[in-house]
Write a protein that holds these residues in place. Structure first.
Motif, PDB file in Angstrom:
ATOM      1  N   UNK A 109       6.208 -31.436 -33.787  1.00 55.69           N
ATOM      2  CA  UNK A 109       6.996 -32.610 -34.169  1.00 55.69           C
ATOM      3  C   UNK A 109       6.253 -33.896 -33.802  1.00 55.69           C
ATOM      4  N   UNK A 110       5.563 -33.881 -32.651  1.00 55.56           N
ATOM      5  CA  UNK A 110       4.796 -35.058 -32.209  1.00 55.56           C
ATOM      6  C   UNK A 110       3.450 -35.161 -32.920  1.00 55.56           C
ATOM      7  N   UNK A 111       3.114 -34.135 -33.750  1.00 54.68           N
ATOM      8  CA  UNK A 111       1.816 -34.055 -34.439  1.00 54.68           C
ATOM      9  C   UNK A 111       0.665 -34.097 -33.436  1.00 54.68           C
ATOM     10  N   UNK A 112       0.851 -33.399 -32.290  1.00 57.93           N
ATOM     11  CA  UNK A 112      -0.196 -33.273 -31.278  1.00 57.93           C
ATOM     12  C   UNK A 112      -1.051 -32.069 -31.653  1.00 57.93           C
ATOM     13  N   UNK A 113      -1.892 -32.269 -32.654  1.00 57.22           N
ATOM     14  CA  UNK A 113      -2.593 -31.147 -33.271  1.00 57.22           C
ATOM     15  C   UNK A 113      -3.521 -30.415 -32.326  1.00 57.22           C
ATOM     16  N   UNK A 114      -4.171 -31.119 -31.412  1.00 53.92           N
ATOM     17  CA  UNK A 114      -5.137 -30.461 -30.532  1.00 53.92           C
ATOM     18  C   UNK A 114      -4.477 -29.518 -29.542  1.00 53.92           C
ATOM     19  N   UNK A 115      -3.169 -29.633 -29.351  1.00 55.57           N
ATOM     20  CA  UNK A 115      -2.458 -28.773 -28.396  1.00 55.57           C
ATOM     21  C   UNK A 115      -1.796 -27.572 -29.067  1.00 55.57           C
ATOM     22  N   UNK A 116      -2.002 -27.420 -30.374  1.00 49.01           N
ATOM     23  CA  UNK A 116      -1.392 -26.314 -31.123  1.00 49.01           C
ATOM     24  C   UNK A 116      -2.511 -25.400 -31.611  1.00 49.01           C
ATOM     25  N   UNK A 117      -2.343 -24.093 -31.491  1.00 46.65           N
ATOM     26  CA  UNK A 117      -3.386 -23.194 -32.016  1.00 46.65           C
ATOM     27  C   UNK A 117      -3.613 -23.419 -33.507  1.00 46.65           C
ATOM     28  N   UNK A 118      -4.873 -23.350 -33.900  1.00 51.44           N
ATOM     29  CA  UNK A 118      -5.214 -23.468 -35.319  1.00 51.44           C
ATOM     30  C   UNK A 118      -5.069 -22.088 -35.959  1.00 51.44           C
ATOM     31  N   UNK A 119      -4.177 -21.930 -36.924  1.00 54.60           N
ATOM     32  CA  UNK A 119      -3.976 -20.605 -37.531  1.00 54.60           C
ATOM     33  C   UNK A 119      -5.204 -20.143 -38.285  1.00 54.60           C
TER      34      UNK A 119
END
Length: 623
Positions: A109-119
């Motif tokens: 939701x925060x668009x904190x992309x670096x903290x989410x695994x890349x599928x």
């Protein structure tokens, strides 16, 4: 239990996810502490059991019944604590997965992309008509925004929906109804997402091998004589061992039966060579898939699509029941990873043969259904992923997708779905009808490319059946084609201009190849043909756009060239909009200001020289 956002109007999705993550973390910590205590009790029970064995061997117990009582009490306590500990660890893992699920939701939701695994995606998207340009996969992508599905079959299905041809409008509407229902069912949606984490990183090829194995020939159950021979031999070995243990036989005659059983095993090795194991898939993945299938199959749905998908899971003996059965058989097969135990069981009981018979019996009853069951689960997971987006972005809307004339895309309050709520700027956009195109001009960094991607990404979401980042969205189904991030190739000897031409040729060919009943092309061009000089570029771009107008395609084109549309038919077809900026020169270094608001007409400002000054390369920065 934490209140669900559908039960309280005050909680925002990000607050609810954060609270759920904290609750799950606290509950997992309590279970972890309990697990450590159970582990200590288990160790004590095993020590007492070992002491009981030593007592019986080293001394003569005062009463044999007392020793047997101690033996069974300590053994029973140890076995019970092993089961309790296993359930504790399973419950801890479930809570930890739930924590991870909600923490990832907060970051999405925060668009904190670096903290989410890349599928990870196994599909080759290099030559796809729009995947790379619209950031469908990879970091900071549409797939990463939606990634709550299992690595297989959920994610591959979702990728197919995002990258495949648009389905009929009626199918999109059916998906929307299913997504809306799931968005309102928090417990079901979250539980499916949590179970998907438990699948781990499973490659689609591994799942395909499992399906192929289930569909392969059952080599043992068709030979009833061999099956019954093995059962008789096993029964004879057990009976002989029991008789030997009672002392009725003076010599170990049971060894002769074991030798006969080994000769039988050697004779049937060819028939049993592919029946002893499941190829590749882990217990964790099997268990998670089985739990997901059970949850989906046992849920009542109002949406017709969801109800039909759940009904498919009841085919045969039922998907969850069948997977539970093969999971149990696979647990028996796992004995082979304990060499000493496996040696004893296989030599005395023909263990591998009987496991193979059980696997083959499962194949004959359920194996042919596995591919369909997992495909259905993949569709349900894709709907869950889209519904999670709808839940987490309640201000977004569901689009009106149609197949009627006019062929247009009309959006009010359209914004880029991959930009955080606080940062994105919305604009009203209309693309089409055929015979027209949207020409977007503006200075550098003013928002032209972002608008193109906002149009494209929202169109992808809309045609997958999900919500869009807009307050109102109505569009004809379209086949998306883009030319944005074009690169030259040293290895192939292709210049930037030639690479662009090839891409544009593909777009024009797709527009011309429209078949009966097929949607028109929506083309999105960013700085078309910027790999050549400005005069030839202008002429070439007009020619390409002319081909697309003649083919009935609709689209949007960005350009710094304000004279691109100043030519006959192209001028009549162009619907000009623009972005503006302002330059504050009150200090030594210019400061640019952008409002990212779309305006009618051509751009009236430029900023290239100001940007030159900002980076220290302006005329005033010369030594």
């Amino acid at each position: 239990m934490t209140n669900l956002p559908n039960d309280t109007a005050l909680a925002t999705p990000i607050d609810w996810h954060r609270e759920c993550a904290q609750d799950s973390a606290r509950a997992a910590a309590r279970l972890s502490a309990a697990g450590r205590r159970i582990g200590r009790y288990r160790l004590i029970a095993f020590a007492l059991f070992a002491l009981t064995i030593v007592w019986g061997i080293a001394t003569t117990p005062p009463a044999i019944w007392l020793w047997w009582l101690a033996f069974f009490v300590t053994l029973g306590a140890f076995v019970m604590l092993v089961g309790v500990h296993r359930r504790n660890r399973a419950a801890f893992s479930a809570l930890d997965h739930r924590r991870v699920y909600h923490e990832r939701a907060v970051r999405r939701i925060a668009r904190d992309w670096t903290s989410i695994p890349v599928p990870r995606v196994t599909t080759d998207i290099a030559e796809h008509p729009y995947a790379a340009d619209l950031a469908i996969a990879g970091s900071a992508s549409v797939l990463q925004l939606l990634d709550v599905a299992s690595s297989a079959p959920g994610r591959p299905t979702l990728v197919d929906w995002l990258l495949g041809p648009p389905p009929p409008a009626a199918e999109i509407t059916a998906r929307q109804r299913a997504v809306q229902e799931l968005a309102a069912r928090d417990e079901l949606r979250v539980e499916l997402g949590v179970l998907a984490i438990g699948v781990g990183e499973l490659s689609p090829r591994t799942l395909e091998r499992f399906c192929e194995w289930g569909e392969s020939e059952a080599t043992l159950t068709g030979h009833s004589g061999l099956v019954w021979s093995a059962r008789v031999l096993t029964a004879m070995i057990v009976a002989a061992c029991l008789v030997q243990a009672t002392g009725l036989l003076a010599h170990p005659y049971w060894l002769g039966i074991v030798a006969l059983a080994r000769a039988f095993r050697a004779l049937v090795r060819r028939q049993a060579r592919n029946s002893g194991t499941i190829p590749g898939i882990s217990f964790a993945a099997l268990g998670a898939h089985r739990a997901m299938l059970a949850l989906a199959a046992n849920s009542a749905f109002e949406a017709q699509l969801l109800a039909s998908l759940a009904a498919r899971l009841q085919e045969g003996s039922g998907a969850a029941t069948a997977l539970a059965r093969v999971e149990r058989i696979a647990a028996w097969a796992e004995v082979r990873y304990s060499p000493m135990l496996h040696f004893a069981l296989d030599w005395l009981l023909l263990w591998d043969f009987h496991v193979g018979v059980a696997f083959d019996a499962w194949k004959r009853s359920a194996g042919r259904h596995v591919r369909g069951w997992l495909g259905t689960l993949g569709e349900i997971e894709a709907l869950v992923a889209l519904s999670t987006l709808a839940h987490d972005q309640p201000q977004w809307t569901f689009p009106d997708i149609h197949e009627d004339d006019p062929v247009t895309l009309e959006a009010v309050g359209l914004a880029h779905p991959l930009i955080a709520d606080a940062q994105r700027i919305a604009n009203d956009v209309t693309v089409g009808p055929p015979g027209t195109f949207l020409l977007i001009t503006g200075s550098n960094m003013s928002g032209k490319s972002t608008l193109l991607r906002a149009i494209g990404d929202n169109c992808v979401l809309a045609q997958a059946g999900g919500p869009v980042c807009a307050t109102r969205y109505r569009a004809h189904t379209v086949r998306i084609q883009t030319s944005m991030r074009v690169e030259d190739s040293l290895a192939d000897g292709v210049s930037l201009f030639m690479a662009e031409l090839r891409r544009l040729k593909r777009v024009v060919d797709a527009a011309r190849a429209r078949g009966p009943g097929e949607p028109p092309v929506l083309y999105l061009f960013d700085e078309v043909l910027h790999g050549t000089n400005s005069s030839e570029r202008r002429v070439a771009a007009r020619i390409v756009i002319g081909h697309l107008l003649a083919a009935g395609a609709i689209g949007a084109v960005t350009s710094h060239d304000l004279s691109l549309a100043a030519d006959g038919e192209i001028e009549k077809a162009a619907r000009c909009v623009s972005f503006a900026d302002s330059i504050d020169r009150s200090s030594d270094t210019p400061v640019l200001h952008f409002d990212y608001q779309l305006r009618q007409g051509l751009a009236t400002s430029t900023n290239a020289l100001a940007l030159l000054d900002i980076v220290g390369l302006g005329s005033g920065s010369q030594p």
